[in-house]
Design a protein around this motif. Sequence first.
Motif, short mmCIF file in Angstrom:
data_model
loop_
_atom_site.label_atom_id
_atom_site.label_comp_id
_atom_site.label_asym_id
_atom_site.label_seq_id
_atom_site.Cartn_x
_atom_site.Cartn_y
_atom_site.Cartn_z
N SER A 52 0.67 -1.31 0.20
CA SER A 52 -0.14 0.07 -0.22
C SER A 52 0.91 1.32 0.02
O SER A 52 0.64 2.45 -0.65
CB SER A 52 -1.02 0.02 1.17
OG SER A 52 -0.40 0.00 2.41
N THR A 69 -7.21 7.03 4.00
CA THR A 69 -7.05 5.76 4.79
C THR A 69 -8.03 4.80 4.68
O THR A 69 -7.54 3.57 4.52
CB THR A 69 -7.39 6.49 6.27
OG1 THR A 69 -6.65 7.35 6.71
CG2 THR A 69 -7.46 5.18 7.54
N GLU A 70 -9.30 4.99 4.03
CA GLU A 70 -10.40 4.44 3.41
C GLU A 70 -9.68 3.45 2.29
O GLU A 70 -10.02 2.19 2.18
CB GLU A 70 -11.60 4.99 3.15
CG GLU A 70 -12.12 5.54 4.38
CD GLU A 70 -11.70 7.11 4.69
OE1 GLU A 70 -11.21 7.82 3.77
OE2 GLU A 70 -11.88 7.47 6.06
N GLU A 71 -9.07 4.33 1.44
CA GLU A 71 -8.59 3.71 0.13
C GLU A 71 -7.53 2.67 0.50
O GLU A 71 -7.45 1.40 0.15
CB GLU A 71 -7.93 4.68 -0.97
CG GLU A 71 -9.12 5.46 -1.60
CD GLU A 71 -8.47 6.64 -2.08
OE1 GLU A 71 -9.25 6.81 -3.24
OE2 GLU A 71 -7.47 7.27 -1.71
N THR A 72 -6.76 2.91 1.51
CA THR A 72 -5.55 1.96 1.87
C THR A 72 -6.04 0.72 2.63
O THR A 72 -5.69 -0.48 2.41
CB THR A 72 -4.80 2.79 2.84
OG1 THR A 72 -4.18 4.07 2.46
CG2 THR A 72 -3.49 2.09 3.48
N VAL A 73 -7.08 0.95 3.48
CA VAL A 73 -7.86 -0.22 3.93
C VAL A 73 -8.32 -1.20 3.10
O VAL A 73 -8.24 -2.12 3.00
CB VAL A 73 -8.81 0.14 5.10
CG1 VAL A 73 -9.71 -1.00 5.49
CG2 VAL A 73 -8.11 0.88 6.27
N GLU A 74 -9.14 -0.40 1.88
CA GLU A 74 -9.71 -1.31 1.21
C GLU A 74 -8.55 -1.97 0.15
O GLU A 74 -8.78 -3.14 -0.30
CB GLU A 74 -10.60 -0.54 0.19
CG GLU A 74 -11.64 -1.32 -0.82
CD GLU A 74 -12.39 -1.82 0.24
OE1 GLU A 74 -12.64 -3.24 -0.45
OE2 GLU A 74 -12.72 -1.67 1.13
N PHE A 75 -7.53 -1.37 -0.04
CA PHE A 75 -6.32 -1.82 -0.97
C PHE A 75 -5.81 -3.09 -0.41
O PHE A 75 -5.46 -4.01 -1.08
CB PHE A 75 -5.53 -0.88 -1.26
CG PHE A 75 -4.17 -1.19 -1.94
CD1 PHE A 75 -4.12 -1.30 -3.54
CD2 PHE A 75 -3.11 -1.67 -1.42
CE1 PHE A 75 -3.18 -1.80 -4.17
CE2 PHE A 75 -1.86 -2.15 -2.14
CZ PHE A 75 -2.05 -2.15 -3.59
N GLU A 76 -5.69 -2.75 1.07
CA GLU A 76 -4.79 -3.91 1.95
C GLU A 76 -5.85 -5.11 2.24
O GLU A 76 -5.43 -6.47 2.36
CB GLU A 76 -4.62 -3.34 3.07
CG GLU A 76 -3.22 -2.44 3.07
CD GLU A 76 -2.89 -1.68 4.37
OE1 GLU A 76 -3.35 -1.98 5.34
OE2 GLU A 76 -1.78 -0.94 4.21
N ARG A 77 -7.25 -5.01 2.29
CA ARG A 77 -8.04 -6.16 2.49
C ARG A 77 -7.65 -7.52 1.77
O ARG A 77 -7.56 -8.58 2.38
CB ARG A 77 -9.43 -5.77 2.49
CG ARG A 77 -10.32 -6.78 2.99
CD ARG A 77 -11.86 -6.45 2.64
NE ARG A 77 -12.24 -4.99 2.55
CZ ARG A 77 -12.39 -4.22 3.86
NH1 ARG A 77 -12.21 -4.53 5.05
NH2 ARG A 77 -12.55 -2.84 3.95
N PRO A 78 -7.88 -7.44 0.32
CA PRO A 78 -7.54 -8.67 -0.28
C PRO A 78 -6.02 -9.17 -0.12
O PRO A 78 -5.95 -10.49 -0.04
CB PRO A 78 -7.96 -8.12 -1.80
CG PRO A 78 -7.63 -6.87 -1.74
CD PRO A 78 -8.00 -6.41 -0.41
N GLU A 81 -6.31 -11.11 3.29
CA GLU A 81 -7.15 -12.33 3.12
C GLU A 81 -6.43 -13.31 2.47
O GLU A 81 -6.43 -14.28 2.68
CB GLU A 81 -8.59 -11.71 2.43
CG GLU A 81 -9.52 -10.99 2.97
CD GLU A 81 -10.52 -10.44 2.28
OE1 GLU A 81 -10.77 -10.78 1.02
OE2 GLU A 81 -11.50 -10.01 2.92
#
Length: 111
Positions: A52, A69-78, A81
């Motif tokens: 990220s 921050t929201e984009e970073t969280v969404e980018f890191e999620r997959p 997982e």
Amino acid sequence: VPVPKITLIVGGSHGAGNYGMCGRAYDPRFLFTWPNSRISVMGGPQAASVLSTVKSDQLEKETGVRMSTEETVEFERPILEKYDEEGSPYYSTARLWDDGIIQIEDTRRVL
């Protein structure tokens, strides 16, 4: 007197620590894992953070704006997982990367 190398992964085994603690590259006679162990090239949170940061720096260079921050969280999620799934001892043993999973209470008998 030759002493057999036997590796038992009981927690996290990531990156250079995996090699340094007699991972597969050091050719142990047996390499077993416990059901709660984790194994990967690096820890999921570390990998997600590095990727990220690279992505955010690239985006800033191209557009002048960093990821929120929201984009970073969404980018890191997959990424998280994928590391969670592929770091599982069941994932590694299914690919014959080790010699099996030992139930904790059976460790002494198996070794």
